[in-house]
Design an enzyme around this catalytic site. Structure first.
Site, PDB file in Angstrom:
ATOM      1  N   SER A 128     -40.545  30.646  16.043  1.00  0.00           N
ATOM      2  CA  SER A 128     -40.099  31.809  16.809  1.00  0.00           C
ATOM      3  C   SER A 128     -39.840  31.466  18.270  1.00  0.00           C
ATOM      4  CB  SER A 128     -41.171  32.902  16.745  1.00  0.00           C
ATOM      5  OG  SER A 128     -40.878  33.935  17.664  1.00  0.00           O
ATOM      6  N   HIS A 188     -37.168  43.002   9.257  1.00  0.00           N
ATOM      7  CA  HIS A 188     -38.213  42.572  10.187  1.00  0.00           C
ATOM      8  C   HIS A 188     -39.612  42.973   9.675  1.00  0.00           C
ATOM      9  CE1 HIS A 188     -37.878  40.964  14.418  1.00  0.00           C
ATOM     10  NE2 HIS A 188     -39.167  41.177  14.395  1.00  0.00           N
ATOM     11  N   TYR A 196     -34.175  34.571  20.056  1.00  0.00           N
ATOM     12  CA  TYR A 196     -33.981  35.886  20.673  1.00  0.00           C
ATOM     13  C   TYR A 196     -33.207  35.641  21.954  1.00  0.00           C
ATOM     14  CZ  TYR A 196     -37.442  38.528  17.892  1.00  0.00           C
ATOM     15  OH  TYR A 196     -38.130  39.162  16.902  1.00  0.00           O
TER      16      TYR A 196
HETATM   17  C1  FNR Z   1     -42.468  39.119  12.802  1.00  0.00           C
HETATM   18  N1  FNR Z   1     -41.098  38.891  12.594  1.00  0.00           N
HETATM   19  C2  FNR Z   1     -40.388  38.168  13.520  1.00  0.00           C
HETATM   20  N2  FNR Z   1     -39.066  37.906  13.323  1.00  0.00           N
HETATM   21  C3  FNR Z   1     -38.371  37.158  14.202  1.00  0.00           C
HETATM   22  O1  FNR Z   1     -37.184  36.928  13.989  1.00  0.00           O
HETATM   23  N3  FNR Z   1     -38.988  36.665  15.320  1.00  0.00           N
HETATM   24  C4  FNR Z   1     -40.297  36.885  15.598  1.00  0.00           C
HETATM   25  O2  FNR Z   1     -40.816  36.399  16.600  1.00  0.00           O
HETATM   26  C5  FNR Z   1     -41.022  37.697  14.690  1.00  0.00           C
HETATM   27  N4  FNR Z   1     -42.330  37.993  14.932  1.00  0.00           N
HETATM   28  C6  FNR Z   1     -43.062  38.666  13.988  1.00  0.00           C
HETATM   29  C7  FNR Z   1     -44.423  38.854  14.206  1.00  0.00           C
HETATM   30  C8  FNR Z   1     -45.203  39.466  13.237  1.00  0.00           C
HETATM   31  C9  FNR Z   1     -46.670  39.661  13.475  1.00  0.00           C
HETATM   32  C10 FNR Z   1     -44.603  39.900  12.025  1.00  0.00           C
HETATM   33  C11 FNR Z   1     -45.421  40.551  10.929  1.00  0.00           C
HETATM   34  C12 FNR Z   1     -43.254  39.742  11.824  1.00  0.00           C
HETATM   35  C13 FNR Z   1     -40.469  39.285  11.307  1.00  0.00           C
HETATM   36  C14 FNR Z   1     -40.622  38.170  10.262  1.00  0.00           C
HETATM   37  O3  FNR Z   1     -39.795  37.063  10.570  1.00  0.00           O
HETATM   38  C15 FNR Z   1     -40.230  38.628   8.846  1.00  0.00           C
HETATM   39  O4  FNR Z   1     -38.956  39.214   8.879  1.00  0.00           O
HETATM   40  C16 FNR Z   1     -41.220  39.603   8.218  1.00  0.00           C
HETATM   41  O5  FNR Z   1     -42.546  39.302   8.605  1.00  0.00           O
HETATM   42  C17 FNR Z   1     -41.096  39.539   6.698  1.00  0.00           C
HETATM   43  O6  FNR Z   1     -41.914  40.448   6.088  1.00  0.00           O
HETATM   44  P1  FNR Z   1     -43.390  40.111   5.492  1.00  0.00           P
HETATM   45  O7  FNR Z   1     -43.299  38.800   4.736  1.00  0.00           O
HETATM   46  O8  FNR Z   1     -44.310  40.035   6.660  1.00  0.00           O
HETATM   47  O9  FNR Z   1     -43.655  41.281   4.624  1.00  0.00           O
HETATM   48  C1  LAC Z   2     -42.458  41.261  16.306  1.00  0.00           C
HETATM   49  C2  LAC Z   2     -41.558  40.416  17.141  1.00  0.00           C
HETATM   50  C3  LAC Z   2     -42.195  39.344  17.895  1.00  0.00           C
HETATM   51  O1  LAC Z   2     -42.010  41.731  15.251  1.00  0.00           O
HETATM   52  O2  LAC Z   2     -40.436  40.029  16.470  1.00  0.00           O
HETATM   53  O3  LAC Z   2     -43.601  41.522  16.713  1.00  0.00           O
END
Ligand code: FNR
Ligand code: LAC
Length: 342
Positions: free
Chosen positions: A106, A238, A129
């Protein structure tokens, strides 16, 4: 308790983690309708197993953007892994590489992208991002120089979703500095809210790496993504953290696959907790899936080993699901394995 499945890791992680962090991880946006829908969507399909197939050997290997992986399961980009374990992203990337798959690091990691790349013993990808174009350009060039093999631009975050758990538990005050930047306040800054499709051409001018868009949920946007020449699409909401009431990813997947018609790779994430979930996603046309929260639970419970175990559980479950459904290769997993029941 010795964890034997992903749900066990979830239970154990909750016992370990500070409530602010736990709620930041678990939370969806708004009423968490989409968060729940991502899971319940899998129950709308039952499996149609074939029998008397020689399943003594099942092959889970594939490629993602040309990178060979031992299974169609990637590590989704998630922020701040030091919140889960002191080894943070270094543990995660080692676990992913040991499992023969790819971690997507990330932008808001708690370890610098260079340090993550240095700890990787195999290929890794970088999630981008864009807050400012200058800074994004610098990140892309750094990622390319550090050896990342693909850029994953997250496009579902023009603004942060309505994370009510973060408000209640004050999560934002407790979070980590994002290691890719000098400032401490970067953690909750996302893709800028004035970005448009022109950003793809700009990104293409900066790098020769494959470009993926993460956060596509419609056939219309999938078509635009193809027209803009991306190498891949990640169907994602997400993890239910952005627009609440948006479509479950398993439900969105078929229209994206149809619109793309083989012109780029399509992956999906959201709610993958069992090998059978992966089988269903592949049957609906995903080339691979990503897992988010389960990796964080594994990390929280047992660092690198925990994250690795989570990946191995999913691998073993997928392999068993393939054997018991009579599908021994990923290519043989098509819609004939599914019956819509809800
Ligand atoms: C995320 N996700 C996410 N996506 C992304 O593109 N950049 C990021 O920094 C983050 N950070 C992030 C933090 C946390 C705590 C979570 C739970 C999710 C989204 C992540 O990449 C993904 O799309 C989802 O987590 C998929 O769903 P599941 O497997 O958690 O159900
Ligand atoms: C989140 C960000 C970091 O879902 O994508 O918390």
């Amino acid at each position: 308790m010795q964890p034997i499945n992903i749900a066990d890791y979830e239970t154990l992680a909750q016992e370990k983690l500070d409530p602010a962090i736990w709620n930041y991880y678990q939370g969806g946006s708004g009423d968490e309708v989409t968060l729940r829908a991502n899971r319940t969507a899998f129950e709308r399909y039952a499996l149609r197993p074939r029998v008397l197939v020689d399943v003594s050997h099942c092959d889970l290997s594939t490629t993602v953007a040309g990178t060979p992986v031992t299974m169609p399961i990637l590590v989704a980009p998630t922020a701040g892994h030091v919140l889960a374990h002191p080894d943070g992203e270094l543990a995660t990337v080692r676990a992913a590489c040991a499992a023969g798959t790819v971690m997507i690091a990330s932008t808001v990691a708690s370890t610098s992208l260079e340090d993550i790349a240095a700890a990787a013993t195999g290929p890794a990808w970088f999630q981008l991002y864009i807050r400012s174009m200058d800074r994004a350009k610098e990140l892309v060039l750094r990622a390319e120089a550090a050896g990342y093999r693909a850029i994953v631009l997250t496009v579902d975050t023009p603004r942060l979703g309505n994370r009510e758990k973060d408000m209640r538990y004050n999560a934002r005050r407790r979070l980590f500095p994002a290691a890719n930047f000098d400032e401490d306040d970067f953690t909750f800054s996302y893709t800028g809210d004035s970005l448009t499709w022109e950003v793809i051409g700009w990104l293409r001018s900066l790098t020769t790496l494959p470009i993926f868009l993460k956060g596509i949920l419609t056939g219309e946007d999938a078509l635009l993504a193809v027209e803009h020449g991306v190498e891949g699409i990640i169907v994602s909401n997400h993890g239910g953290r952005q627009l609440d009431e948006s479509i479950a990813t398993l439900e969105a997947l078929p229209e994206v696959v149809e619109a793309v018609a083989g012109r780029c790779e399509v992956y999906m994430d959201g709610g993958i907790r069992r090998g059978t979930d992966i089988l269903k996603a592949l049957a609906l046309g995903a080339r691979a899936v990503l897992v988010g929260r389960p990796i964080l639970w594994g990390l929280a419970v047992n660092g690198e080993e925990g994250a690795r175990h989570v990946l191995e559980i999913l691998r073993t479950e997928l392999e068993l699901a393939m054997a018991l459904s009579g599908r021994t290769t990923l290519a043989s997993i098509d819609q004939s394995v599914l019956k819509r029941v809800g």
